[in-house]
Design a protein around this motif. Structure first.
Motif, short mmCIF file in Angstrom:
data_model
loop_
_atom_site.label_atom_id
_atom_site.label_comp_id
_atom_site.label_asym_id
_atom_site.label_seq_id
_atom_site.Cartn_x
_atom_site.Cartn_y
_atom_site.Cartn_z
N ARG A 386 1.13 3.56 24.08
CA ARG A 386 1.47 4.48 22.98
C ARG A 386 0.20 5.03 22.33
O ARG A 386 -0.74 4.29 22.06
N SER A 408 1.48 2.46 6.61
CA SER A 408 1.16 1.33 7.47
C SER A 408 1.41 1.71 8.93
O SER A 408 2.41 2.34 9.25
N GLY A 409 0.47 1.34 9.79
CA GLY A 409 0.62 1.64 11.22
C GLY A 409 0.20 3.05 11.59
O GLY A 409 0.37 3.47 12.75
N LYS A 412 -5.20 3.72 10.66
CA LYS A 412 -6.40 3.68 9.81
C LYS A 412 -7.43 2.68 10.34
O LYS A 412 -8.61 3.01 10.52
N SER A 413 -6.99 1.45 10.57
CA SER A 413 -7.94 0.42 11.04
C SER A 413 -8.47 0.77 12.42
O SER A 413 -9.59 0.38 12.78
N THR A 414 -7.68 1.48 13.20
CA THR A 414 -8.14 1.87 14.53
C THR A 414 -9.33 2.81 14.41
O THR A 414 -10.28 2.75 15.20
N HIS A 570 -5.22 0.96 1.52
CA HIS A 570 -3.79 1.08 1.26
C HIS A 570 -3.56 1.63 -0.12
O HIS A 570 -2.57 2.28 -0.38
N1 LIG Z 1 -5.11 -4.79 19.02
C1 LIG Z 1 -4.03 -4.02 19.12
N2 LIG Z 1 -3.33 -3.97 20.26
C2 LIG Z 1 -2.25 -3.20 20.39
N3 LIG Z 1 -1.77 -2.39 19.42
C3 LIG Z 1 -2.41 -2.40 18.25
C4 LIG Z 1 -3.56 -3.20 18.03
N4 LIG Z 1 -4.00 -2.98 16.76
C5 LIG Z 1 -3.15 -2.09 16.23
N5 LIG Z 1 -2.20 -1.74 17.10
C6 LIG Z 1 -1.14 -0.75 16.90
O1 LIG Z 1 -1.75 0.49 16.59
C7 LIG Z 1 -1.07 1.14 15.55
C8 LIG Z 1 -2.07 1.49 14.45
O2 LIG Z 1 -2.57 0.27 13.93
P1 LIG Z 1 -3.64 0.25 12.78
O3 LIG Z 1 -3.97 -1.18 12.52
O4 LIG Z 1 -4.75 1.16 13.12
O5 LIG Z 1 -2.80 0.88 11.59
P2 LIG Z 1 -3.10 0.86 10.03
O6 LIG Z 1 -2.82 2.24 9.58
O7 LIG Z 1 -4.45 0.32 9.77
O8 LIG Z 1 -1.98 -0.13 9.55
P3 LIG Z 1 -1.97 -1.07 8.23
O9 LIG Z 1 -2.12 -0.17 7.07
O10 LIG Z 1 -0.64 -1.70 8.30
O11 LIG Z 1 -3.11 -2.04 8.38
C9 LIG Z 1 0.03 0.21 15.08
O12 LIG Z 1 1.23 0.69 15.63
C10 LIG Z 1 -0.31 -1.13 15.68
O13 LIG Z 1 0.85 -1.80 16.07
#
Ligand SMILES: Nc1ncnc2c1ncn2[C@@H]1O[C@H](COP(=O)(O)OP(=O)(O)OP(=O)(O)O)[C@@H](O)[C@H]1O
Length: 611
Positions: A386, A408-409, A412-414, A570
């Motif tokens: 995905r 959330s999701g 951002k952390s990516t 957040h």
């Molecule tokens: N190591 C990983 N392996 C597979 N999928 C991941 C991994 N880390 C994150 N994801 C998926 O990538 C998507 C984005 O995740 P990410 O952590 O970047 O979102 P976020 O905006 O930081 O979320 P949050 O605010 O909840 O921390 C999510 O759907 C998550 O399930």
């Protein structure tokens, strides 16, 4: 949401190796240790021949072919020599084994570290530590207890029987030989496939049990709070039982082999006795020749029995080696700089307009998807996966504080992970400043990248030690004053100085003994002390109370003058000193601007605020 094909480097697991491949791999890893291994083999062969010689000399003495004094002296000399040879063989065999294990441990860590955090994030810590400890230990059998016994099981009978045939009688030697050949060549192969599979399953089950224990220890509060103890125990029993079943099968096969070896060994004695007695009765042999043949047959028990015992242990050893191979040979998720002279890359010219405020970090059309099933246990997996970031383009200028917000999701952390090159993007380019323009991260050596950037994650890892040691992680030579100055930015200096041990205040594993907010502040101080040009804060102040957070933000802003901050947050109500906000939704940038403007722009940011 769309899907993409994950590139090979991010999805390929090494193919499961066969046993011959594992032998070649283990020997390749430890090539410089082969000469002491050869020495151990020679010492063992000579020592075992000395053992047979003792029996033969005794027979010659009893049958009157040697005088009593010559018999006793020869036997004593041979026994002493055998003892010294045994000592030297054990010493050199284990020298090889332990040096090889140390080498494998280094290699394991050296190969695992560049795969982190991508490969270690999803992997069980218990599973990995089982591989790094017990599995490596089991490989000892291959080095210390394989080549010498295997070769001596072939060489000692060959030499002893050739001597018997040459000096006594060929018929006696040929009566014993078929039994020995069967023991050495056929018995080890019996049930080989089943035994190998059982050993592999047993070792995998031990890894699963270790993981279960580690999960239970780490999650002990949740286990107790949700009354999950009985279920955890049942789960543990199931895993242990599956391991025990496999071990039992391997043990059964080993027991059958052991019984067969004994049968064949005594069969060889009986054969020598029958053929020898017939020869004596026919006047073709004398009694002493028969007795010597019996002594040789019995003397061969020791070298031939070793074959059976090492085959079972060897399978477990190979099963463990295969688990090490998986980690050591897995292609790294990010490889070190594709160094190319010339510095700034393709994005350089496109970024010249920012010369006054050069680009500190740039994302150009970045697309990313996590490979499926990341983690050390994962088998090869197939794309597609995905899309998590879709055509993301933005600049963070030098001295700027940019905050990424979104549901959330949303990814951002990516963005933080890609900015630090924990992963490489599937499409597009992530760049860091080089001179006046940006340079793709793939061209920057990883060491340099790690010193120019620092991350404060939401749940920082603090290791067993002291507060001072945990802050000084990136700069172990930092003075107490420098550490305290960094702690001051994190508003933790006063608390530390109030502790009886000051900077030496102990911290237990995973930050035990500190509150969540204190751990976050130690991590902020650690990043400040590292003195990066780009600081990435991923929900780094989420555990702080409002007043402390305000203080930390003010001090960070003061410290950051000229440095760039990429923040993942957040909490859009506490944007502090943020210059610009980037709003992400389902992996796409949907709004960018100053917080003041976006607050009233009626767009996604305002909607997030009003939620
Ligand atoms: N190591 C990983 N392996 C597979 N999928 C991941 C991994 N880390 C994150 N994801 C998926 O990538 C998507 C984005 O995740 P990410 O952590 O970047 O979102 P976020 O905006 O930081 O979320 P949050 O605010 O909840 O921390 C999510 O759907 C998550 O399930």
């Amino acid at each position: 949401m769309s899907t993409v094909t994950t590139p090979a480097a991010q999805q390929r697991e090494p193919a499961r190796p066969s046993r011959p491949q594992l032998v070649a791999w283990l020997l390749r890893q430890t090539a410089p240790l082969l000469w002491p291994l050869a020495l151990a083999t020679v010492l063992r062969v000579v020592g075992q021949l000395a053992g047979i010689a003792i029996l033969v000399v005794a027979v010659l003495g009893v049958s009157g072919q040697l005088s009593l004094s010559a018999t006793v002296v020869t036997m004593v000399v041979l026994a002493l020599a055998k003892a010294v040879l045994r000592y030297l063989e054990q010493f050199s065999g284990h020298f090889v084994a332990f040096a090889a294990l140390a080498r494998l441990r280094d290699l394991f860590y050296a190969r695992l570290a560049p795969q982190a955090p991508a490969a270690t994030e999803g992997a069980g810590s218990g599973e990995l530590s089982e591989r790094a400890t017990r599995d490596i230990d089991r490989v000892e059998v291959f080095f210390a207890h394989t080549a010498p016994p295997a070769l001596s099981a072939v060489l000692v009978p060959a030499i002893a029987l050739a001597w018997l045939g040459g000096t006594q009688d060929a018929i006696l030697a040929s009566a014993i030989a078929p039994f020995v050949i069967f023991v050495v060549l056929v018995v080890p192969a019996l049930g080989g496939g089943a035994s190998w599979r059982a050993s592999r399953d047993a070792v995998a089950a031990k890894g699963a049990v270790a993981q279960h224990v580690s999960d239970s220890v780490q999650g002990v509060r949740e286990v107790l709070a949700f009354e999950h103890t009985a279920a955890r125990l049942d789960d543990m029993d199931a895993r242990s039982e599956s391991g025990a079943r496999s071990s039992l099968l391997a043990a059964r096969i080993s027991a059958v082999r052991g019984a067969l070896v004994l049968l064949l060994q005594w069969g060889s004695v009986l054969a020598a006795l029958l053929v020898g007695s017939a020869g004596v009765a026919a006047g073709e042999l004398i009694w002493s020749q028969l007795l010597v043949a019996l002594a040789v047959a019995i003397g061969l028990f020791v070298p031939t029995r070793a074959v059976e015992s090492f085959v079972t242990d060897l399978n477990a050893s190979f099963a463990s080696a295969a688990r090490l191979y998986e980690v050591i040979e897995r292609p790294p998720i990010v490889t070190d700089a594709l160094a190319q002279p010339g510095g700034a890359g393709q994005a350089d010219s496109a970024r010249q307009e920012h010369r006054e405020h050069p680009v500190a970090l740039a994302f150009d059309g970045v697309t990313f998807a996590y490979p499926e099933g990341v983690g050390s246990n994962s088998e090869a997996h197939a794309a597609p996966s995905r899309v998590v970031l879709d055509d993301v383009t933005f600049d963070l200028r030098t001295g700027e504080h940019l905050t990424v917000v979104g549901p959330s999701g949303s990814g951002k952390s990516t963005i933080a992970s890609l900015a630090l090159r924990f992963w490489d993007p599937l499409g597009g380019v992530v760049s860091l400043r080089r001179g006046a323009g940006p340079e793709p991260l793939q061209r920057i050596p990883l060491d340099e990248l790690r010193t120019r950037t620092a991350l404060v994650p939401q749940r920082p890892y603090l290791s067993d030690g002291t507060v001072g040691q945990n802050v000084a992680l990136a700069r172990p030579d930092a003075s107490d004053e420098e550490i305290l100055a960094a702690l001051r930015v994190a508003a933790l200096d006063e608390w530390v100085m109030q502790q009886p041990k000051g900077l030496d205040t102990p911290v237990r594993e995973r930050g035990g003994g500190l509150s969540g907010g204190q751990r976050q502040r130690v991590a902020i101080a650690r990043a400040v002390l590292a003195d990066p040009e780009l600081l990435v804060l991923d929900e780094a102040t989420s555990a702080l109370d409002a007043a402390t957070e305000q203080t930390v933000r003010e001090r960070l802003a003061e410290w950051a003058a000229g440095r760039s901050i990429l923040e993942i947050s957040h909490r859009i109500d506490t944007l502090g000193d943020t210059d610009r906000v980037l709003v992400l939704d389902a992996g796409r940038i949907v709004e960018v601007g100053s917080p003041e403007r976006l607050r009233h722009a009626g767009g996604p940011f305002q909607q997030l605020l009003e939620r």
